[in-house]
Scaffold this active site. Structure first.
Site, PDB file in Angstrom:
ATOM      1  N   CYS A   1      -6.291 -53.555 -84.854  1.00  0.00           N
ATOM      2  CA  CYS A   1      -5.128 -53.010 -85.553  1.00  0.00           C
ATOM      3  C   CYS A   1      -4.140 -52.534 -84.488  1.00  0.00           C
ATOM      4  O   CYS A   1      -4.481 -51.691 -83.649  1.00  0.00           O
ATOM      5  CB  CYS A   1      -5.568 -51.834 -86.424  1.00  0.00           C
ATOM      6  SG  CYS A   1      -4.198 -50.956 -87.199  1.00  0.00           S
TER       7      CYS A   1
ATOM      8  N   GLU B   1      -1.989 -59.093 -97.658  1.00  0.00           N
ATOM      9  CA  GLU B   1      -3.073 -58.525 -98.475  1.00  0.00           C
ATOM     10  C   GLU B   1      -3.126 -59.183 -99.860  1.00  0.00           C
ATOM     11  O   GLU B   1      -4.189 -59.351-100.440  1.00  0.00           O
ATOM     12  CB  GLU B   1      -2.884 -57.009 -98.641  1.00  0.00           C
ATOM     13  CG  GLU B   1      -3.117 -56.196 -97.378  1.00  0.00           C
ATOM     14  CD  GLU B   1      -4.588 -55.945 -97.051  1.00  0.00           C
ATOM     15  OE1 GLU B   1      -5.417 -55.875 -97.977  1.00  0.00           O
ATOM     16  OE2 GLU B   1      -4.910 -55.833 -95.847  1.00  0.00           O
TER      17      GLU B   1
ATOM     18  N   HIS C   1      -2.148 -58.397 -89.226  1.00  0.00           N
ATOM     19  CA  HIS C   1      -1.951 -59.071 -90.510  1.00  0.00           C
ATOM     20  C   HIS C   1      -1.026 -60.295 -90.367  1.00  0.00           C
ATOM     21  O   HIS C   1      -1.106 -61.224 -91.163  1.00  0.00           O
ATOM     22  CB  HIS C   1      -1.298 -58.126 -91.522  1.00  0.00           C
ATOM     23  CG  HIS C   1      -2.246 -57.185 -92.205  1.00  0.00           C
ATOM     24  ND1 HIS C   1      -2.838 -56.132 -91.559  1.00  0.00           N
ATOM     25  CD2 HIS C   1      -2.698 -57.136 -93.487  1.00  0.00           C
ATOM     26  CE1 HIS C   1      -3.606 -55.461 -92.419  1.00  0.00           C
ATOM     27  NE2 HIS C   1      -3.539 -56.055 -93.592  1.00  0.00           N
TER      28      HIS C   1
ATOM     29  N   ASP D   1      -9.879 -52.412 -88.967  1.00  0.00           N
ATOM     30  CA  ASP D   1      -8.446 -52.502 -89.254  1.00  0.00           C
ATOM     31  C   ASP D   1      -8.229 -51.766 -90.573  1.00  0.00           C
ATOM     32  O   ASP D   1      -9.183 -51.381 -91.247  1.00  0.00           O
ATOM     33  CB  ASP D   1      -8.021 -53.975 -89.377  1.00  0.00           C
ATOM     34  CG  ASP D   1      -6.542 -54.130 -89.720  1.00  0.00           C
ATOM     35  OD1 ASP D   1      -5.715 -53.384 -89.168  1.00  0.00           O
ATOM     36  OD2 ASP D   1      -6.197 -54.986 -90.559  1.00  0.00           O
ATOM     37  N   SER D   2      -6.960 -51.632 -90.967  1.00  0.00           N
ATOM     38  CA  SER D   2      -6.669 -51.001 -92.250  1.00  0.00           C
ATOM     39  C   SER D   2      -7.050 -51.909 -93.438  1.00  0.00           C
ATOM     40  O   SER D   2      -7.233 -51.415 -94.538  1.00  0.00           O
ATOM     41  CB  SER D   2      -5.175 -50.678 -92.327  1.00  0.00           C
ATOM     42  OG  SER D   2      -4.426 -51.863 -92.138  1.00  0.00           O
TER      43      SER D   2
ATOM     44  N   CYS E   1       1.081 -57.218 -85.173  1.00  0.00           N
ATOM     45  CA  CYS E   1       0.312 -56.626 -86.274  1.00  0.00           C
ATOM     46  C   CYS E   1      -0.720 -57.682 -86.631  1.00  0.00           C
ATOM     47  O   CYS E   1      -0.376 -58.859 -86.778  1.00  0.00           O
ATOM     48  CB  CYS E   1       1.223 -56.342 -87.472  1.00  0.00           C
ATOM     49  SG  CYS E   1       0.325 -55.875 -88.973  1.00  0.00           S
TER      50      CYS E   1
HETATM   51  N1  DGL Z   1      -3.066 -54.749 -89.269  1.00  0.00           N
HETATM   52  C1  DGL Z   1      -2.564 -53.515 -88.794  1.00  0.00           C
HETATM   53  C2  DGL Z   1      -1.767 -53.624 -87.526  1.00  0.00           C
HETATM   54  O1  DGL Z   1      -2.124 -54.496 -86.726  1.00  0.00           O
HETATM   55  C3  DGL Z   1      -2.112 -52.469 -89.753  1.00  0.00           C
HETATM   56  C4  DGL Z   1      -1.192 -52.857 -90.827  1.00  0.00           C
HETATM   57  C5  DGL Z   1      -0.972 -51.679 -91.732  1.00  0.00           C
HETATM   58  O2  DGL Z   1      -1.961 -51.154 -92.237  1.00  0.00           O
HETATM   59  O3  DGL Z   1       0.185 -51.273 -91.917  1.00  0.00           O
HETATM   60  O4  DGL Z   1      -0.857 -52.895 -87.270  1.00  0.00           O
END
Ligand code: DGL
Length: 272
Positions: A80, A160, A194, A17-18, A192
């Site tokens: 992600c 984050e 996150h 993931d990012s 997402c």
């Molecule tokens: N967690 C990621 C997603 O599911 C990326 C969030 C990001 O880096 O903007 O989209």
């Protein structure tokens, strides 16, 4: 095909993931498949992905995949949504025959299953929402479904920063989610990885009548089915995930350990 020759049931599952978001998938994988060895990469030097253009996301996705291939994984999980929505084919091409699973299909399928009135909200990064990946997948699964989408870019930095349950997150969630509530949705896809970190806050704002759809559990089930079908399920002794990041390992540790509810070993800084 180069990498397939080295694959066995004891090869790791590569997850990326990012940033910290993909740990929501790791948590579910560990619950369902405790004997699997997981290598997780969080691209903390370049997070967020969701505000970037498609060519940039594709470039990052190819580099993240190439990094994981160094560890000879038996499967790559794109934890992600942004990469799954914009660059699934790039990851598949780069993976050279190693299996690849994304998160969009699992989330959309679960939402259709859970939504009684087929009025489904989807929240995600700007890139994911603009790609229409969820809207397309939901309509492919059920042509009568009504989809209401909204980008919530500030949720990523809040997760984050460890601000998931902070009052500021609640105010922002109220602002973002008001129009979806006006549309009388009965299910909301957390599109997402996150966002499940903010689940209590989001649930508080939307109320109990809206079911939150977190695709992590469904993805873990898909991983299990895939490995079983390939006869690649591991019976090794459980061990903590190996965690790699591209920047700021210490900062990552604080949020990651709190979220996974366990101490992590060394968090390795890697160059792409
Ligand atoms: N967690 C990621 C997603 O599911 C990326 C969030 C990001 O880096 O903007 O989209």
């Amino acid at each position: 095909m180069l990498h397939q020759s080295a694959i066995s049931s004891h090869s790791p599952i590569g997850v990326f993931d990012s940033g910290v978001g993909g740990l929501t998938v790791v948590r579910q994988l560990r619950q369902l498949l405790p004997n699997e060895h997981i290598i997780y990469f969080g691209d903390t030097a370049r997070v967020p992905y969701g505000t970037k253009s498609e060519p940039t996301v594709r470039k990052y996705a190819a580099e993240d995949t190439a990094l994981l291939l160094r560890y000879e994984p038996k499967l790559i999980v794109i934890a992600c949504n942004t990469v799954s929505a914009l660059a699934l084919d790039t990851v598949q091409e780069t993976a050279k025959g190693v299996g690849v699973l994304g998160v969009i299909k699992a989330g959309a399928t679960l939402a259709i299953e859970k939504s009684e009135h087929k009025r489904i909200g989807v929240i995600g990064t700007q890139a994911t929402i603009a790609s229409y990946a969820y809207q397309r997948e939901l309509h492919r699964l059920n042509k009568d479904v009504q989809v209401f989408a909204k980008a919530c870019p500030l949720f990523v930095p809040l997760a984050e920063e460890g601000f998931a349950t902070h009052e500021a997150s609640k105010l922002i969630a109220k602002e973002y989610l008001a129009e979806l509530l006006d549309s009388r949705i009965d299910a909301l896809i957390l599109g997402c990885t996150h966002y499940p970190l903010l689940k209590p806050t989001i649930q508080d704002v939307v109320g109990k009548s809206v079911e939150l759809i977190d695709s992590a559990e469904a993805v873990a089930r898909e991983v299990k089915a895939h490995l079983a079908q390939q006869q690649l399920l591991s019976d090794a002794t459980p061990q903590p995930p190996r965690v790699l990041v591209s920047d700021m390992p210490q900062r990552f540790r604080t949020v990651a350990e709190r979220f996974l509810g366990m101490e992590l070993g060394e968090i390795e800084l890697v160059a792409l």
